[in-house]
Scaffold this active site. Sequence first.
Site, PDB file in Angstrom:
ATOM      1  N   ARG A  35     -12.919  -2.766  32.175  1.00  0.00           N
ATOM      2  CA  ARG A  35     -12.120  -1.693  32.770  1.00  0.00           C
ATOM      3  C   ARG A  35     -10.917  -2.251  33.525  1.00  0.00           C
ATOM      4  O   ARG A  35      -9.825  -1.680  33.472  1.00  0.00           O
ATOM      5  CB  ARG A  35     -13.003  -0.842  33.692  1.00  0.00           C
ATOM      6  CG  ARG A  35     -14.051  -0.031  32.939  1.00  0.00           C
ATOM      7  CD  ARG A  35     -14.988   0.718  33.866  1.00  0.00           C
ATOM      8  NE  ARG A  35     -15.905   1.551  33.105  1.00  0.00           N
ATOM      9  CZ  ARG A  35     -16.874   2.289  33.635  1.00  0.00           C
ATOM     10  NH1 ARG A  35     -17.057   2.288  34.953  1.00  0.00           N
ATOM     11  NH2 ARG A  35     -17.656   3.014  32.866  1.00  0.00           N
ATOM     12  N   HIS A  57     -25.741  -9.644  27.942  1.00  0.00           N
ATOM     13  CA  HIS A  57     -24.763 -10.138  28.918  1.00  0.00           C
ATOM     14  C   HIS A  57     -24.465 -11.571  28.499  1.00  0.00           C
ATOM     15  O   HIS A  57     -25.056 -12.525  28.996  1.00  0.00           O
ATOM     16  CB  HIS A  57     -25.353 -10.101  30.328  1.00  0.00           C
ATOM     17  CG  HIS A  57     -24.482 -10.751  31.362  1.00  0.00           C
ATOM     18  ND1 HIS A  57     -23.143 -10.441  31.516  1.00  0.00           N
ATOM     19  CD2 HIS A  57     -24.753 -11.699  32.288  1.00  0.00           C
ATOM     20  CE1 HIS A  57     -22.644 -11.166  32.490  1.00  0.00           C
ATOM     21  NE2 HIS A  57     -23.590 -11.948  32.975  1.00  0.00           N
ATOM     22  N   ASP A  97     -19.560  -7.160  33.058  1.00  0.00           N
ATOM     23  CA  ASP A  97     -18.716  -7.191  31.853  1.00  0.00           C
ATOM     24  C   ASP A  97     -17.939  -5.883  31.726  1.00  0.00           C
ATOM     25  O   ASP A  97     -16.753  -5.873  31.379  1.00  0.00           O
ATOM     26  CB  ASP A  97     -19.582  -7.394  30.609  1.00  0.00           C
ATOM     27  CG  ASP A  97     -20.531  -8.557  30.748  1.00  0.00           C
ATOM     28  OD1 ASP A  97     -20.132  -9.694  30.455  1.00  0.00           O
ATOM     29  OD2 ASP A  97     -21.675  -8.328  31.179  1.00  0.00           O
ATOM     30  N   ALA A 154     -17.111  -3.897  34.192  1.00  0.00           N
ATOM     31  CA  ALA A 154     -16.086  -3.900  35.238  1.00  0.00           C
ATOM     32  C   ALA A 154     -14.884  -4.741  34.810  1.00  0.00           C
ATOM     33  O   ALA A 154     -13.727  -4.355  35.031  1.00  0.00           O
ATOM     34  CB  ALA A 154     -16.674  -4.438  36.537  1.00  0.00           C
ATOM     35  N   ARG A 155     -15.171  -5.907  34.223  1.00  0.00           N
ATOM     36  CA  ARG A 155     -14.079  -6.765  33.741  1.00  0.00           C
ATOM     37  C   ARG A 155     -13.277  -6.051  32.663  1.00  0.00           C
ATOM     38  O   ARG A 155     -12.037  -6.118  32.637  1.00  0.00           O
ATOM     39  CB  ARG A 155     -14.654  -8.069  33.174  1.00  0.00           C
ATOM     40  CG  ARG A 155     -15.217  -9.012  34.224  1.00  0.00           C
ATOM     41  CD  ARG A 155     -16.073 -10.095  33.587  1.00  0.00           C
ATOM     42  NE  ARG A 155     -16.451 -11.125  34.568  1.00  0.00           N
ATOM     43  CZ  ARG A 155     -17.464 -11.959  34.407  1.00  0.00           C
ATOM     44  NH1 ARG A 155     -18.207 -11.908  33.304  1.00  0.00           N
ATOM     45  NH2 ARG A 155     -17.743 -12.862  35.340  1.00  0.00           N
ATOM     46  N   THR A 173     -30.706 -17.897  47.808  1.00  0.00           N
ATOM     47  CA  THR A 173     -29.513 -17.762  48.656  1.00  0.00           C
ATOM     48  C   THR A 173     -28.403 -18.714  48.212  1.00  0.00           C
ATOM     49  O   THR A 173     -27.704 -19.294  49.032  1.00  0.00           O
ATOM     50  CB  THR A 173     -29.863 -18.007  50.140  1.00  0.00           C
ATOM     51  OG1 THR A 173     -30.430 -19.316  50.291  1.00  0.00           O
ATOM     52  CG2 THR A 173     -30.838 -16.970  50.643  1.00  0.00           C
ATOM     53  N   GLY A 208     -26.643 -14.947  45.562  1.00  0.00           N
ATOM     54  CA  GLY A 208     -27.446 -14.303  46.594  1.00  0.00           C
ATOM     55  C   GLY A 208     -26.694 -14.110  47.897  1.00  0.00           C
ATOM     56  O   GLY A 208     -26.737 -13.045  48.521  1.00  0.00           O
ATOM     57  N   ARG A 221     -25.373 -18.720  28.495  1.00  0.00           N
ATOM     58  CA  ARG A 221     -26.426 -18.113  29.307  1.00  0.00           C
ATOM     59  C   ARG A 221     -27.790 -18.281  28.638  1.00  0.00           C
ATOM     60  O   ARG A 221     -28.805 -18.456  29.306  1.00  0.00           O
ATOM     61  CB  ARG A 221     -26.115 -16.630  29.530  1.00  0.00           C
ATOM     62  CG  ARG A 221     -24.842 -16.385  30.350  1.00  0.00           C
ATOM     63  CD  ARG A 221     -24.561 -14.896  30.491  1.00  0.00           C
ATOM     64  NE  ARG A 221     -23.331 -14.647  31.262  1.00  0.00           N
ATOM     65  CZ  ARG A 221     -22.133 -14.464  30.713  1.00  0.00           C
ATOM     66  NH1 ARG A 221     -21.995 -14.548  29.406  1.00  0.00           N
ATOM     67  NH2 ARG A 221     -21.078 -14.225  31.474  1.00  0.00           N
TER      68      ARG A 221
END
Length: 317
Positions: free
Chosen positions: A158, A180, A153, A155-156, A16, A20, A93
């Site tokens: 587009r 990613h 990625d 979405a970014r 959380t 989350g 990452r």
Amino acid sequence: MTLSLSKSRKVVIIGTGFVGSSYAYSLLNQGVVNELVLVDLNRDKAEGEARDLNHGMPFGSPMKIRAGGYDECSDADLVVITAGANQAPGETRLDLVSKNAKIFKSIVTSIMNTGFNGLFLVATNPVDVLSHVTLQVSGLPKERVIGSGTILDTARFRYLLSEHFQVDSRNVHAYIMGEHGDSELPIWSHVQIGGVPLSRYAKIDDVENDKEMQDIFINVRDAAYHIIERKGATYYGIGMGLVRLTKAILHNENSIVTISTLLEGEYGINDVFLGVPAVVNENGVRQILELQLNESEQQKLEKSASILKEMTEKALS
């Protein structure tokens, strides 16, 4: 054709933290599930998040929200893992591999010990590697372990293309594939705006080497670094991306989304999780779409896969 919706639509969130809790908040706002359980090592944190979310119920959608333990996974339709160490400024990452692989082995083992028989959705970074860890530890069929992959990625990508060309981002069709992370790649050969290929729409002969287009991709690839430098973490975008995947699964949409899944010969690549367009429904990954890549794109995808395979082998050892 879609099937009937799951009766329970129960989701358990493991972790959380920022991601989350952002995911839980988005679920409440969009009314995707009817039962949501928050699990965290810090039970007080989970309790606090559940209470805060419940107090917003009159403004959102009716659902049951509570804190709980791993036992709640026994009858869950979907378990979403957002727990793990965060990416620090200057850290890639993939630098997170060793820390989070150990955490995941413990989490997934605890979940499977409850008799869990649903789907896993993994969001923790490095997501491709940790999705593979989840698959190995759980022993579930590959279609039931999904990584959030390159959905954010994409979405970014587009969004930045839509901003550049001043069109609605929902009318921009484009994919980011691969890791990613730093070795991801844009599939320029399949970018379309309103169904028109980008090269024709923008009157660019060589899209892949166009300076403005390259700058857009660099901003996509490095977006997380820019956000982390400024606010410490990224969570709103991925939270909403996870809701999109949750809808595709629980509503049995058969949607095409760029997720991380195990490749077994697709694109000539084997035994590695990486981001590719795939059809997702209530059974998980129904089908991986194999786009016809050009030579440069194929080479970059294979390079990304080799990087991930090396890191995954370390994580699984």
